[in-house]
Motif scaffolding. Sequence first.
Motif, mmCIF file in Angstrom:
data_model
loop_
_atom_site.group_PDB
_atom_site.id
_atom_site.type_symbol
_atom_site.label_atom_id
_atom_site.label_comp_id
_atom_site.label_asym_id
_atom_site.label_seq_id
_atom_site.Cartn_x
_atom_site.Cartn_y
_atom_site.Cartn_z
ATOM 1 N N LEU A 30 0.931 -1.386 -0.161
ATOM 2 C CA LEU A 30 -0.042 -0.056 -0.076
ATOM 3 C C LEU A 30 0.839 1.168 0.195
ATOM 4 O O LEU A 30 0.672 2.086 -0.950
ATOM 5 C CB LEU A 30 -0.868 0.023 1.096
ATOM 6 N N HIS A 31 1.863 1.337 1.009
ATOM 7 C CA HIS A 31 2.822 2.235 1.003
ATOM 8 C C HIS A 31 3.470 2.837 -0.052
ATOM 9 O O HIS A 31 3.480 3.762 -0.740
ATOM 10 C CB HIS A 31 3.794 2.364 2.037
ATOM 11 N N GLN A 32 3.834 1.730 -0.980
ATOM 12 C CA GLN A 32 4.600 1.829 -2.337
ATOM 13 C C GLN A 32 3.575 2.086 -3.250
ATOM 14 O O GLN A 32 3.967 3.011 -4.305
ATOM 15 C CB GLN A 32 5.230 0.581 -2.727
ATOM 16 N N ALA A 33 2.473 2.074 -3.180
ATOM 17 C CA ALA A 33 1.231 2.358 -4.308
ATOM 18 C C ALA A 33 0.887 3.819 -3.937
ATOM 19 O O ALA A 33 0.393 4.436 -5.010
ATOM 20 C CB ALA A 33 0.210 1.311 -4.458
ATOM 21 N N MET A 43 6.255 -2.483 -11.690
ATOM 22 C CA MET A 43 6.940 -1.694 -11.092
ATOM 23 C C MET A 43 6.567 -1.632 -9.503
ATOM 24 O O MET A 43 7.568 -1.552 -8.771
ATOM 25 C CB MET A 43 6.673 -0.133 -11.536
ATOM 26 N N LEU A 44 5.255 -1.981 -9.367
ATOM 27 C CA LEU A 44 5.009 -1.798 -7.737
ATOM 28 C C LEU A 44 5.655 -3.206 -7.339
ATOM 29 O O LEU A 44 5.989 -3.046 -6.034
ATOM 30 C CB LEU A 44 3.524 -2.129 -7.571
ATOM 31 N N SER A 48 8.072 -2.918 -3.872
ATOM 32 C CA SER A 48 7.715 -3.514 -2.868
ATOM 33 C C SER A 48 8.909 -4.739 -2.370
ATOM 34 O O SER A 48 9.211 -4.593 -1.054
ATOM 35 C CB SER A 48 6.355 -4.193 -2.905
ATOM 36 N N LYS A 49 9.568 -5.312 -3.422
ATOM 37 C CA LYS A 49 10.450 -6.203 -3.005
ATOM 38 C C LYS A 49 11.594 -5.601 -2.521
ATOM 39 O O LYS A 49 12.252 -6.030 -1.692
ATOM 40 C CB LYS A 49 11.011 -6.794 -4.462
ATOM 41 N N LYS A 50 11.852 -4.099 -2.804
ATOM 42 C CA LYS A 50 13.029 -3.352 -2.071
ATOM 43 C C LYS A 50 12.678 -3.231 -0.943
ATOM 44 O O LYS A 50 13.817 -3.087 -0.011
ATOM 45 C CB LYS A 50 13.296 -2.121 -3.142
ATOM 46 N N GLN A 51 11.562 -2.959 -0.527
ATOM 47 C CA GLN A 51 11.180 -2.863 0.995
ATOM 48 C C GLN A 51 11.139 -4.011 1.907
ATOM 49 O O GLN A 51 11.495 -4.372 2.913
ATOM 50 C CB GLN A 51 9.801 -2.133 1.147
ATOM 51 N N ASP A 52 10.863 -5.253 1.005
ATOM 52 C CA ASP A 52 10.666 -6.660 1.777
ATOM 53 C C ASP A 52 10.560 -7.556 0.882
ATOM 54 O O ASP A 52 9.971 -7.885 0.104
ATOM 55 C CB ASP A 52 9.032 -6.368 2.601
#
Length: 143
Positions: A30-33, A43-44, A48-52
Amino acid sequence: MNMIQEIESSFSGFLEKKDLKLTSQRRTILHQALRDGHFSAEMLLDFSKKQDPTISKATVYRTLALLKESKILEEQDFGDGKKFYERSQGRKHHDHLICIKCGKIIEFENEAIERLQDAEAKKHQFKIVYHSLKLFGFCKDCA
Ligand SMILES: [Zn+2]
Ligand SMILES: [Zn+2]
């Protein structure tokens, strides 16, 4: 509440009605979106994968569908059948100019165009539910 907290609480209410929870993975997605601009599902997934790194493609795609259904995001087809997404909750309506060479997307709002569309619909006794105006061409760097 700031915008992110507001959207987070509305998404969590939406999930509750479906017997789903705002898990930490869903919150990350959600935050990435909620970032500015227009992004594709791939891209999402990257953001997201970069964060987790444990977030799977399936989770991103399922969450994306929920974000769309809850009207937090709006889906846009900018040609080529490729789907892009952008935040719609808490934002004003706008339309798009799309560069068919470099893919740049420029947003615009024009009251006069909006009024003309309403007048045209009225003339045909047509009730507009939504509209999406896209102008395709070359941006100033590609012209
Ligand atoms: Zn361009
Ligand atoms: Zn936009």
